[in-house]
Motif scaffolding. Sequence first.
Motif, PDB file in Angstrom:
ATOM      1  N   LEU A 123     -41.340 -52.659   5.597  1.00 16.77           N
ATOM      2  CA  LEU A 123     -40.309 -51.856   4.952  1.00 16.77           C
ATOM      3  C   LEU A 123     -40.769 -51.500   3.551  1.00 16.77           C
ATOM      4  O   LEU A 123     -41.264 -52.356   2.813  1.00 16.77           O
ATOM      5  CB  LEU A 123     -38.994 -52.639   4.895  1.00 16.77           C
ATOM      6  N   ASP A 124     -40.617 -50.244   3.186  1.00 16.15           N
ATOM      7  CA  ASP A 124     -41.045 -49.751   1.878  1.00 16.15           C
ATOM      8  C   ASP A 124     -40.136 -50.330   0.800  1.00 16.15           C
ATOM      9  O   ASP A 124     -38.941 -50.007   0.734  1.00 16.15           O
ATOM     10  CB  ASP A 124     -41.003 -48.225   1.866  1.00 16.15           C
ATOM     11  N   ASP A 125     -40.691 -51.179  -0.045  1.00 14.48           N
ATOM     12  CA  ASP A 125     -39.885 -51.859  -1.067  1.00 14.48           C
ATOM     13  C   ASP A 125     -39.266 -50.874  -2.052  1.00 14.48           C
ATOM     14  O   ASP A 125     -38.149 -51.077  -2.521  1.00 14.48           O
ATOM     15  CB  ASP A 125     -40.700 -52.925  -1.798  1.00 14.48           C
ATOM     16  N   GLU A 126     -39.946 -49.792  -2.367  1.00 11.71           N
ATOM     17  CA  GLU A 126     -39.407 -48.814  -3.322  1.00 11.71           C
ATOM     18  C   GLU A 126     -38.127 -48.166  -2.796  1.00 11.71           C
ATOM     19  O   GLU A 126     -37.184 -47.928  -3.557  1.00 11.71           O
ATOM     20  CB  GLU A 126     -40.442 -47.746  -3.649  1.00 11.71           C
ATOM     21  N   VAL A 127     -38.085 -47.864  -1.504  1.00  8.70           N
ATOM     22  CA  VAL A 127     -36.887 -47.269  -0.908  1.00  8.70           C
ATOM     23  C   VAL A 127     -35.715 -48.239  -1.022  1.00  8.70           C
ATOM     24  O   VAL A 127     -34.591 -47.844  -1.357  1.00  8.70           O
ATOM     25  CB  VAL A 127     -37.135 -46.871   0.566  1.00  8.70           C
ATOM     26  N   PHE A 128     -35.976 -49.518  -0.785  1.00  8.78           N
ATOM     27  CA  PHE A 128     -34.910 -50.510  -0.873  1.00  8.78           C
ATOM     28  C   PHE A 128     -34.474 -50.747  -2.311  1.00  8.78           C
ATOM     29  O   PHE A 128     -33.285 -50.923  -2.575  1.00  8.78           O
ATOM     30  CB  PHE A 128     -35.326 -51.815  -0.193  1.00  8.78           C
ATOM     31  N   VAL A 129     -35.408 -50.754  -3.247  1.00  6.07           N
ATOM     32  CA  VAL A 129     -35.042 -50.880  -4.662  1.00  6.07           C
ATOM     33  C   VAL A 129     -34.131 -49.725  -5.054  1.00  6.07           C
ATOM     34  O   VAL A 129     -33.078 -49.918  -5.672  1.00  6.07           O
ATOM     35  CB  VAL A 129     -36.296 -50.946  -5.567  1.00  6.07           C
ATOM     36  N   ASP A 130     -34.521 -48.506  -4.666  1.00  2.00           N
ATOM     37  CA  ASP A 130     -33.700 -47.331  -4.974  1.00  2.00           C
ATOM     38  C   ASP A 130     -32.317 -47.430  -4.323  1.00  2.00           C
ATOM     39  O   ASP A 130     -31.307 -47.090  -4.945  1.00  2.00           O
ATOM     40  CB  ASP A 130     -34.397 -46.045  -4.517  1.00  2.00           C
ATOM     41  N   ALA A 131     -32.267 -47.886  -3.068  1.00  2.21           N
ATOM     42  CA  ALA A 131     -30.987 -47.991  -2.354  1.00  2.21           C
ATOM     43  C   ALA A 131     -30.068 -49.018  -3.010  1.00  2.21           C
ATOM     44  O   ALA A 131     -28.860 -48.795  -3.128  1.00  2.21           O
ATOM     45  CB  ALA A 131     -31.223 -48.346  -0.886  1.00  2.21           C
ATOM     46  N   VAL A 132     -30.622 -50.135  -3.453  1.00  5.50           N
ATOM     47  CA  VAL A 132     -29.825 -51.160  -4.126  1.00  5.50           C
ATOM     48  C   VAL A 132     -29.346 -50.634  -5.470  1.00  5.50           C
ATOM     49  O   VAL A 132     -28.167 -50.766  -5.823  1.00  5.50           O
ATOM     50  CB  VAL A 132     -30.633 -52.474  -4.272  1.00  5.50           C
ATOM     51  N   GLN A 133     -30.239 -50.000  -6.230  1.00  7.01           N
ATOM     52  CA  GLN A 133     -29.858 -49.478  -7.552  1.00  7.01           C
ATOM     53  C   GLN A 133     -28.803 -48.384  -7.441  1.00  7.01           C
ATOM     54  O   GLN A 133     -27.926 -48.275  -8.295  1.00  7.01           O
ATOM     55  CB  GLN A 133     -31.090 -48.956  -8.296  1.00  7.01           C
ATOM     56  N   ALA A 134     -28.860 -47.584  -6.371  1.00  3.64           N
ATOM     57  CA  ALA A 134     -27.896 -46.499  -6.185  1.00  3.64           C
ATOM     58  C   ALA A 134     -26.588 -46.984  -5.548  1.00  3.64           C
ATOM     59  O   ALA A 134     -25.650 -46.209  -5.406  1.00  3.64           O
ATOM     60  CB  ALA A 134     -28.517 -45.395  -5.326  1.00  3.64           C
ATOM     61  N   GLY A 135     -26.550 -48.239  -5.140  1.00  2.00           N
ATOM     62  CA  GLY A 135     -25.339 -48.774  -4.532  1.00  2.00           C
ATOM     63  C   GLY A 135     -25.200 -48.473  -3.051  1.00  2.00           C
ATOM     64  O   GLY A 135     -24.137 -48.681  -2.469  1.00  2.00           O
ATOM     65  N   HIS A 136     -26.270 -47.988  -2.402  1.00  3.42           N
ATOM     66  CA  HIS A 136     -26.218 -47.705  -0.965  1.00  3.42           C
ATOM     67  C   HIS A 136     -26.326 -48.979  -0.131  1.00  3.42           C
ATOM     68  O   HIS A 136     -25.913 -48.995   1.028  1.00  3.42           O
ATOM     69  CB  HIS A 136     -27.324 -46.730  -0.560  1.00  3.42           C
ATOM     70  N   LEU A 137     -26.918 -50.018  -0.713  1.00  7.12           N
ATOM     71  CA  LEU A 137     -27.015 -51.325  -0.069  1.00  7.12           C
ATOM     72  C   LEU A 137     -26.657 -52.384  -1.103  1.00  7.12           C
ATOM     73  O   LEU A 137     -27.058 -52.286  -2.262  1.00  7.12           O
ATOM     74  CB  LEU A 137     -28.436 -51.603   0.420  1.00  7.12           C
ATOM     75  N   THR A 138     -25.931 -53.391  -0.670  1.00  5.01           N
ATOM     76  CA  THR A 138     -25.604 -54.496  -1.565  1.00  5.01           C
ATOM     77  C   THR A 138     -26.832 -55.379  -1.715  1.00  5.01           C
ATOM     78  O   THR A 138     -27.500 -55.703  -0.730  1.00  5.01           O
ATOM     79  CB  THR A 138     -24.447 -55.331  -0.981  1.00  5.01           C
TER      80      THR A 138
END
Length: 183
Positions: A123-138
């Motif tokens: 899993l691309d860590d950058e995509v998950f960092v962005d998703a967490v920062q944007a509030g798309h994932l807790t």
Amino acid sequence: MKVLRVMLALSFLLLGGCLVVFREPLPANEQPPMAMLGEWSRTNEWGEHMFLDISRDGENTFKARLMTGSPDNLEGAEEYDFTVNRSGHRWYFSMRMPKRFGDSFAVGGFEITSRNELILYSLDDEVFVDAVQAGHLTGQVVEVAGEESALVTASTTEVLAFLNDPANSDVFVESSRFQRSDQ
């Protein structure tokens, strides 16, 4: 040296960069394709021969044994227990991380091609960092080896919805490709 080998093996199997970790594993909801079981091999980027033996380890658990150099190199083998989940058209695996990484799980994807290849996806860590920062994932952004990564605390339902969303197809990065050993 053992810690380094574990980290290299984990990065080899799961990571395209830093590690994305999850508080919950994906539930073991389906038996994997029988073609996944058995022996696989590949030559890695450093020219080393890698061997992967996947076997059933319980009703819903499996064991992956990774060896370098020779399929008989059991002394240097790394073993990982994992479960399998199928959601939509994707296959996922979850594995508990070593205790030193906290009470967390790694998640990846896999497929078996018509050419009898086992492809593992990290899993691309950058995509998950962005998703967490944007509030798309807790979750929270954490530092791992000097780089940002994500600790995802979202529910399994939310994680699967995120992974199965076609808009997030770029989250999967091919990390390795194995060929059936007897071919």
